[in-house]
Design a protein around this motif. Sequence first.
Motif, PDB file in Angstrom:
ATOM      1  N   VAL A   1     232.713  51.046 -10.332  1.00 62.96           N
ATOM      2  CA  VAL A   1     232.721  49.975  -9.242  1.00 62.96           C
ATOM      3  C   VAL A   1     233.130  49.687  -7.910  1.00 62.96           C
ATOM      4  N   PHE A   2     234.090  49.575  -7.396  1.00 66.35           N
ATOM      5  CA  PHE A   2     235.123  49.754  -6.409  1.00 66.35           C
ATOM      6  C   PHE A   2     234.029  50.012  -5.522  1.00 66.35           C
ATOM      7  N   MET A   3     234.211  51.288  -5.571  1.00 69.86           N
ATOM      8  CA  MET A   3     233.370  51.767  -4.367  1.00 69.86           C
ATOM      9  C   MET A   3     232.417  51.566  -4.295  1.00 69.86           C
ATOM     10  N   PHE A   4     231.318  51.102  -5.087  1.00 77.79           N
ATOM     11  CA  PHE A   4     229.685  51.430  -5.182  1.00 77.79           C
ATOM     12  C   PHE A   4     229.962  49.098  -3.821  1.00 77.79           C
ATOM     13  N   HIS A   5     230.654  48.811  -4.986  1.00 80.39           N
ATOM     14  CA  HIS A   5     230.925  47.350  -3.448  1.00 80.39           C
ATOM     15  C   HIS A   5     231.305  47.318  -2.063  1.00 80.39           C
ATOM     16  N   PHE A   6     232.547  48.551  -1.986  1.00 81.82           N
ATOM     17  CA  PHE A   6     232.618  48.598  -0.763  1.00 81.82           C
ATOM     18  C   PHE A   6     231.770  49.471   0.080  1.00 81.82           C
ATOM     19  N   ALA A   7     230.975  50.417  -0.807  1.00 80.86           N
ATOM     20  CA  ALA A   7     229.469  50.278   0.217  1.00 80.86           C
ATOM     21  C   ALA A   7     228.609  49.661   1.078  1.00 80.86           C
ATOM     22  N   ASN A   8     228.575  49.078  -0.642  1.00 78.55           N
ATOM     23  CA  ASN A   8     226.995  48.607  -0.220  1.00 78.55           C
ATOM     24  C   ASN A   8     227.251  46.768   0.243  1.00 78.55           C
TER      25      ASN A   8
ATOM     26  N   ILE B   1     227.368  54.802   9.118  1.00 84.05           N
ATOM     27  CA  ILE B   1     228.387  55.943   8.422  1.00 84.05           C
ATOM     28  C   ILE B   1     228.682  55.444   7.371  1.00 84.05           C
ATOM     29  N   THR B   2     230.218  55.243   7.855  1.00 84.29           N
ATOM     30  CA  THR B   2     231.240  55.005   7.101  1.00 84.29           C
ATOM     31  C   THR B   2     231.239  54.395   5.433  1.00 84.29           C
ATOM     32  N   LEU B   3     230.155  53.421   5.360  1.00 82.05           N
ATOM     33  CA  LEU B   3     229.598  52.884   4.364  1.00 82.05           C
ATOM     34  C   LEU B   3     228.541  53.949   3.937  1.00 82.05           C
ATOM     35  N   ALA B   4     228.087  54.795   3.770  1.00 82.95           N
ATOM     36  CA  ALA B   4     227.069  55.495   3.919  1.00 82.95           C
ATOM     37  C   ALA B   4     227.800  57.256   2.609  1.00 82.95           C
ATOM     38  N   SER B   5     229.420  57.185   3.618  1.00 85.17           N
ATOM     39  CA  SER B   5     230.072  58.015   2.945  1.00 85.17           C
ATOM     40  C   SER B   5     231.220  57.626   1.452  1.00 85.17           C
ATOM     41  N   LEU B   6     230.547  56.604   2.310  1.00 87.35           N
ATOM     42  CA  LEU B   6     231.947  55.649   0.641  1.00 87.35           C
ATOM     43  C   LEU B   6     231.245  55.977  -0.466  1.00 87.35           C
ATOM     44  N   ALA B   7     229.587  55.629   0.115  1.00 86.32           N
ATOM     45  CA  ALA B   7     228.801  56.223  -1.500  1.00 86.32           C
ATOM     46  C   ALA B   7     228.753  56.948  -2.127  1.00 86.32           C
ATOM     47  N   LEU B   8     229.047  57.614  -1.795  1.00 84.10           N
ATOM     48  CA  LEU B   8     228.656  59.401  -1.238  1.00 84.10           C
ATOM     49  C   LEU B   8     229.373  59.696  -2.353  1.00 84.10           C
ATOM     50  N   VAL B   9     230.838  59.308  -1.804  1.00 88.29           N
ATOM     51  CA  VAL B   9     232.121  59.531  -2.449  1.00 88.29           C
ATOM     52  C   VAL B   9     232.138  59.143  -4.427  1.00 88.29           C
ATOM     53  N   GLY B  10     231.583  58.105  -4.668  1.00 90.74           N
ATOM     54  CA  GLY B  10     231.787  56.925  -5.773  1.00 90.74           C
ATOM     55  C   GLY B  10     230.632  57.468  -6.405  1.00 90.74           C
ATOM     56  N   GLY B  11     229.564  58.096  -6.121  1.00 88.56           N
ATOM     57  CA  GLY B  11     228.818  58.801  -6.616  1.00 88.56           C
ATOM     58  C   GLY B  11     228.933  59.732  -7.181  1.00 88.56           C
TER      59      GLY B  11
ATOM     60  N   ILE C   1     221.401  56.634   1.286  1.00 93.04           N
ATOM     61  CA  ILE C   1     220.145  56.653   2.378  1.00 93.04           C
ATOM     62  C   ILE C   1     219.827  55.360   2.484  1.00 93.04           C
ATOM     63  N   ARG C   2     219.917  54.639   1.929  1.00 91.74           N
ATOM     64  CA  ARG C   2     219.847  53.150   2.556  1.00 91.74           C
ATOM     65  C   ARG C   2     221.058  53.276   3.861  1.00 91.74           C
ATOM     66  N   GLY C   3     221.754  53.360   3.933  1.00 90.66           N
ATOM     67  CA  GLY C   3     223.198  53.131   4.851  1.00 90.66           C
ATOM     68  C   GLY C   3     222.677  54.016   5.825  1.00 90.66           C
ATOM     69  N   LEU C   4     222.070  55.880   6.038  1.00 92.98           N
ATOM     70  CA  LEU C   4     221.882  56.080   6.937  1.00 92.98           C
ATOM     71  C   LEU C   4     220.481  55.279   7.721  1.00 92.98           C
ATOM     72  N   LEU C   5     219.579  55.045   6.304  1.00 89.80           N
ATOM     73  CA  LEU C   5     218.406  54.772   7.486  1.00 89.80           C
ATOM     74  C   LEU C   5     218.836  53.999   8.247  1.00 89.80           C
ATOM     75  N   PHE C   6     219.699  52.400   8.137  1.00 86.82           N
ATOM     76  CA  PHE C   6     219.975  51.135   8.367  1.00 86.82           C
ATOM     77  C   PHE C   6     220.798  51.752  10.281  1.00 86.82           C
ATOM     78  N   MET C   7     221.018  52.560  10.181  1.00 90.89           N
ATOM     79  CA  MET C   7     221.718  53.064  10.874  1.00 90.89           C
ATOM     80  C   MET C   7     220.384  54.083  12.422  1.00 90.89           C
ATOM     81  N   TRP C   8     219.753  54.528  11.756  1.00 86.68           N
ATOM     82  CA  TRP C   8     218.610  55.415  12.595  1.00 86.68           C
ATOM     83  C   TRP C   8     217.561  53.954  13.079  1.00 86.68           C
ATOM     84  N   LEU C   9     217.113  53.531  12.290  1.00 83.17           N
ATOM     85  CA  LEU C   9     215.879  52.639  12.387  1.00 83.17           C
ATOM     86  C   LEU C   9     216.427  50.877  13.324  1.00 83.17           C
TER      87      LEU C   9
END
Length: 412
Positions: free
Chosen positions: A222-229, A375-385, A293-301
């Motif tokens: 839960v910590f990782m989910f919201h740290f990333a989100n 990128i940092t937030l997206a990486s944290l989400a991947l680890v948490g998942g 996926i959301r974090g990377l799209l926010f970075m690119w778009l």
Amino acid sequence: MKLNKAMLGTNFFAGDVVGGLGPYLAIYLLAGLQWSPGSIGIVLAIGSLTTVAFQTPAGAFIDNTSSKRLLLASCALLIGAATLSILLFSQYQIIIYVAQILMGIAIAFVGPCIAAITLGISGPEHFTVQMGANQAANHSGNVFAALLGAGLALWISAEGVFWLVAMMAIGMAICVGMVDGSKINHNAARGGLTHSSNDGDEPSALATVLSDKRLVTLVMCVFMFHFANAAMLPLVSQKLSINSNVNIGIAFVSACIIVAQFWMVLMSLLCAAKADAWGRKPLFLLAFFILPIRGLLFMWLEDPYALISVQSLDGIANGIFGVIILLIAADLTHGTGRFNLVQGALAAVVGIGSAFSNLIAEEIVQFFGYAPAFITLASLALVGGFMYLILMPETLQKRVDTDTDVSPHQTS
């Protein structure tokens, strides 16, 4: 099962009362009051950390109080008053900090109190359906408030969103007053086994609850989910408001909220219908792996309309999380009498993750820019998942309670 309409009304208003000011406040402070990103991160973190400090004691208090309706209505009104104080005394930074602290205290009680009342009215056998409906009503209220907020920001004043939160707080308090207190079984509301009396089971020893390794794993995930989100929407809102004004920024946030909340309604209904059949784990994993996926799209778009579309992913992830986390907490605490304590502790972890997310992401933006932050937030989400996938077992169990033939409602 017949849904409790007063609780649906309470949740309709609660969504905007609890979370409605957050993304707007970041835009208001940045574009309206010219605060720096670092200062915005601090003021957002203060509110989150205050909630963290009170969340677990709030859960323990709710486990032991029979004045749940009064407590919930009072918290709603306190949030409304604190919101208006930010607007009316915005020239004084200390007022904004104090208001964030007061809102943080009140918010600590709102979620656990709503869940406890719901469990006390519906009982564990109907909790999934009522809680799913509650969350759908909550997200519908957010859509309603976001539409009004966008209209107010574009055609009247950006300050209108503050008045809107205050009005929604009053509506929430009125709906709480419409809940029939005699229908709340306070023993069932804390996760006890006995449904026919409010004085049946004694809560399990706290050490017994905390010794469950599944709970420790859930806390970390839960910590990782919201740290990333947590920081994603404020960051993308700030990114787009750099070359615009506060009204446009708030309108963009409203559009993002509307898109996300639409999907949250659908996901809440999906969880209500399928969480007891599919289990909790597949749904939570879906929510987790959407975040990177959301974090990377926010970075690119860069296009505002594309970024608003990406918020659909936020709606799917958070719509699932809002229901599933309470169902998992109910699974892990069934029969212990510690439901509200545990959900309060989990909510505290949400606050800690959100505070770290806002604080660290804003600092990364200030020194390195928006792309490294996403990128940092997206990486944290991947680890948490992957943590949840590998370490957390399915919590849904087919159980036969000794009291399933007794109504969860308190008898008159």
